[in-house]
Structures are given as structure tokens and as C-alpha cells.
Design a protein around this motif. Sequence first.
Motif, mmCIF file in Angstrom:
data_model
loop_
_atom_site.group_PDB
_atom_site.id
_atom_site.type_symbol
_atom_site.label_atom_id
_atom_site.label_comp_id
_atom_site.label_asym_id
_atom_site.label_seq_id
_atom_site.Cartn_x
_atom_site.Cartn_y
_atom_site.Cartn_z
ATOM 1 N N SER A 108 -0.468 12.677 -0.993
ATOM 2 C CA SER A 108 0.705 11.866 -0.642
ATOM 3 C C SER A 108 1.914 12.728 -0.351
ATOM 4 O O SER A 108 2.669 12.478 0.588
ATOM 5 C CB SER A 108 1.029 10.895 -1.780
ATOM 6 O OG SER A 108 -0.036 9.997 -1.967
ATOM 7 N N LEU B 58 1.346 14.514 3.086
ATOM 8 C CA LEU B 58 1.365 13.570 4.226
ATOM 9 C C LEU B 58 2.661 12.769 4.274
ATOM 10 O O LEU B 58 2.850 11.983 5.210
ATOM 11 C CB LEU B 58 0.156 12.636 4.143
ATOM 12 C CG LEU B 58 -1.197 13.301 4.362
ATOM 13 C CD1 LEU B 58 -2.319 12.292 4.159
ATOM 14 C CD2 LEU B 58 -1.287 13.950 5.737
ATOM 15 N N LYS C 220 3.767 10.395 2.200
ATOM 16 C CA LYS C 220 3.582 8.963 1.897
ATOM 17 C C LYS C 220 4.311 8.609 0.613
ATOM 18 O O LYS C 220 4.352 9.346 -0.307
ATOM 19 C CB LYS C 220 2.091 8.641 1.738
ATOM 20 C CG LYS C 220 1.252 9.019 2.942
ATOM 21 C CD LYS C 220 1.374 7.999 4.027
ATOM 22 C CE LYS C 220 0.468 8.315 5.195
ATOM 23 N NZ LYS C 220 1.079 8.420 6.448
ATOM 24 N N TYR D 97 -6.418 5.160 0.788
ATOM 25 C CA TYR D 97 -6.910 5.963 1.909
ATOM 26 C C TYR D 97 -8.325 5.505 2.241
ATOM 27 O O TYR D 97 -9.143 5.306 1.342
ATOM 28 C CB TYR D 97 -6.895 7.459 1.561
ATOM 29 C CG TYR D 97 -5.500 7.994 1.342
ATOM 30 C CD1 TYR D 97 -4.714 8.386 2.426
ATOM 31 C CD2 TYR D 97 -4.964 8.088 0.064
ATOM 32 C CE1 TYR D 97 -3.429 8.857 2.234
ATOM 33 C CE2 TYR D 97 -3.675 8.572 -0.139
ATOM 34 C CZ TYR D 97 -2.912 8.951 0.949
ATOM 35 O OH TYR D 97 -1.637 9.417 0.754
ATOM 36 N N MET E 73 -3.293 4.737 9.078
ATOM 37 C CA MET E 73 -3.609 5.474 7.846
ATOM 38 C C MET E 73 -4.152 6.842 8.212
ATOM 39 O O MET E 73 -4.807 7.011 9.227
ATOM 40 C CB MET E 73 -4.609 4.665 7.027
ATOM 41 C CG MET E 73 -5.015 5.271 5.690
ATOM 42 S SD MET E 73 -3.723 5.755 4.513
ATOM 43 C CE MET E 73 -3.180 4.198 3.867
ATOM 44 N N ALA E 74 -3.895 7.791 7.384
ATOM 45 C CA ALA E 74 -4.279 9.180 7.625
ATOM 46 C C ALA E 74 -5.792 9.371 7.563
ATOM 47 O O ALA E 74 -6.488 8.742 6.765
ATOM 48 C CB ALA E 74 -3.610 10.072 6.583
ATOM 49 N N ASP F 77 -5.783 14.491 9.705
ATOM 50 C CA ASP F 77 -4.392 14.722 9.309
ATOM 51 C C ASP F 77 -4.298 15.703 8.149
ATOM 52 O O ASP F 77 -3.260 16.347 7.960
ATOM 53 C CB ASP F 77 -3.748 13.391 8.900
ATOM 54 C CG ASP F 77 -3.739 12.410 10.062
ATOM 55 O OD1 ASP F 77 -3.008 12.665 11.030
ATOM 56 O OD2 ASP F 77 -4.483 11.412 10.005
#
Length: 120
Positions: A115, A118, A120, A26, A1-2, A48
Motif C-alpha cells: 500500500s 503503490l 493506496k 487486491y 486495481m493494481a 504495477d
Amino acid sequence: MAKIMLVDDAAFMRMMLKKALTESGYTDFVEAQDGAEAVKKYGEENPDLVIMDITMPNMDGLQALKKIRESDPDAKVVMCTAMGQEAMVVEAIKSGAKDFVVKPFNGERIVQTVSSILGK
């Protein structure tokens, strides 16, 4: 996970960001209270993504954004701004910010932005 760094001089704003992001899965956060602390912690923690307020004491978000991007040209930074600070937003985007959100922010907007950036 970030890993996400939350930078705001108001603890309440960091808590609101964390709450919105935690509800979407998150869980890994780093916090900083001003730009100077953000630059230092960015180098130590290598997050990140950074979500950073523009108006803060010691070092504002624009200065911190520029320093972070100097050390890491690929840094992903989202700026938070109060309404009416359009000139600062333009400068932030020119300085490498990936996006911005306007305070008071909508939790869904924060999650969508994070999201999207990143992937996602």
C-alpha cells in the motif's frame, strides 16, 4: 486495481502472499516460479508491483531485479528474504528494490509495504 506479480519458487509462499493481499482488496495477480520467468512475464504483463524472493533456481531474485530495472527503471520491486541475508538485502536496495520483507513474513507487513509503495 493494481496488478501485482508474485515471484517465489515455493508455491506455498505465493499462495500466502496472495491470501494476505486478497484479504486487503487486491485481486489482480501474475505469478512466476523463478527469476527468468519473472523477467519474461514482467515484459508481457507490465505489473504495477513485483514481490520477489531472492533465493530461487535458474535466476535468483537479485539478477531478475537488475534485468527488470534495466528494461523499466521505474519498476517497483519488493524483495523477500529469509532471516540472516542482510548482505543480499543491501545489494537489492542498491540495485533498486523499493523495500524488503523478511520471511516468514507477517501478512499485515506485506499489505502495509504494498500500500505504501503503490500510494493506496
